[in-house]
Design an enzyme around this catalytic site. Sequence first.
Site, PDB file in Angstrom:
ATOM      1  N   LYS A 144       0.821  -1.215   0.000  1.00 41.01           N
ATOM      2  CA  LYS A 144       0.000   0.000   0.000  1.00 41.01           C
ATOM      3  C   LYS A 144       0.858   1.269   0.000  1.00 41.01           C
ATOM      4  CE  LYS A 144      -4.204  -1.797   0.131  1.00 41.01           C
ATOM      5  NZ  LYS A 144      -5.027  -1.967   1.321  1.00 41.01           N
ATOM      6  N   ARG A 197      -4.234 -10.240   3.802  1.00 38.36           N
ATOM      7  CA  ARG A 197      -4.402 -10.290   2.340  1.00 38.36           C
ATOM      8  C   ARG A 197      -3.120  -9.737   1.709  1.00 38.36           C
ATOM      9  NH1 ARG A 197      -6.414  -6.839  -1.722  1.00 38.36           N
ATOM     10  NH2 ARG A 197      -7.649  -7.907  -3.332  1.00 38.36           N
TER      11      ARG A 197
END
Length: 403
Positions: free
Chosen positions: A346, A380
């Site tokens: 991210k 995840r």
Amino acid sequence: MWRIRYLDLKDPGDAASIFRKIGVHPYGEKAMLPKAEFLHVYLEEIGCTVGNILKQEMLSLGGEVAVSRGTVDCSREKTDALVMGTRKQLKALAEKLVVQPFGLASLGERLSTLLDRIARTRFVMKTPQRELVFGERTLIMGILNVTPDSFSDGGRYLDAGEALRRGIRIEEEGADILDIGGESTRPGSDPVPEEEELGRILPVIRELKKRISIPVSVDTSKASVARAAVEEGAEIINDISALTFDPAMAGTAARAGVPVILMHIRGVPKTMQQGDLAYGSLMMDILAFLETRIAAAREAGIDEENILIDPGVGFGKTVEDNLNILLRLRELGTLGRPVLVGPSRKAFIGRITGKDASDRLAGTAAAVAAAVLNGAHAVRVHDVAFMRDVVRTADAVRGRPLP
């Protein structure tokens, strides 16, 4: 010469190991464990009378309640309160409250429910094909983006053959669940037409179901896409909107009888990182949103035991927000559901490390380890093989059985 030192006991398991080292009798261990876990419970907008009763009751039990100035003389009508005590003290408080007036009986029941929820360590979800156990170890969800524009691997697996090979490899690398998405939800992205999303993912799901044994999750916020994916064998619906983008999604998931993942998001991917990202209270806002969405899912007919929650790292949050979420994951235990965290590659990791999305392996590993150590039930990730070792090591640090 005797020694003295400070112990940082983060959960009852830590205290239990110390009791065993000391040689405490099993009966004594059972009696003392509730005294070893210190908890903080936050109450909002309670009346001054309730605040005063709470404070006196907790003081009588050896705990404490922090209330606003002006509560004692009721010069203000409402106050927030921080209840501080051991699990045993809070349990005793709940038992005292259920027989009192001023709405305290309801508060006592909710406090008792809260204590049960945060003590829960094992969850079993049922798909049409199997049971999935969360809590015995941290599960790994491998990411397969069948898109041209995902933030870190866009276009890499758009070809169905490449996607098929990658999906097989994800299982081989040790994933417990394979999450397939056909629409990018990166900041600034636009939604794609339903037909295009279906065309990307259905052939891949269809072929993968013939070749892999782990469950497939479909990453979509469109009811029609979710329904078609389930018909092809997908066993989980992963909806970043928590069933809000498509009013038909909740009913679709309920009829399909599959687990759902409800994620916190503020806004839509196109604009979620724009404007003022400030929260009144980050974790409380996330909890309030997810609590509402769990209730909506239940009302639609979704079994609460089949709900997984995701705090939405990277979705409408600042760097500091994302770090705060990772640090305070255990607070999501308030909802009594297993927690999925998706920090992989991210942007906040890039802001910290200065690396682009293709070079965030080390930063992702640190974020994944933090998530596991702070209570995540599943993570995840893109780099399954590498993160499998990170997860196993972090689980071992938490005292979970070695594989």
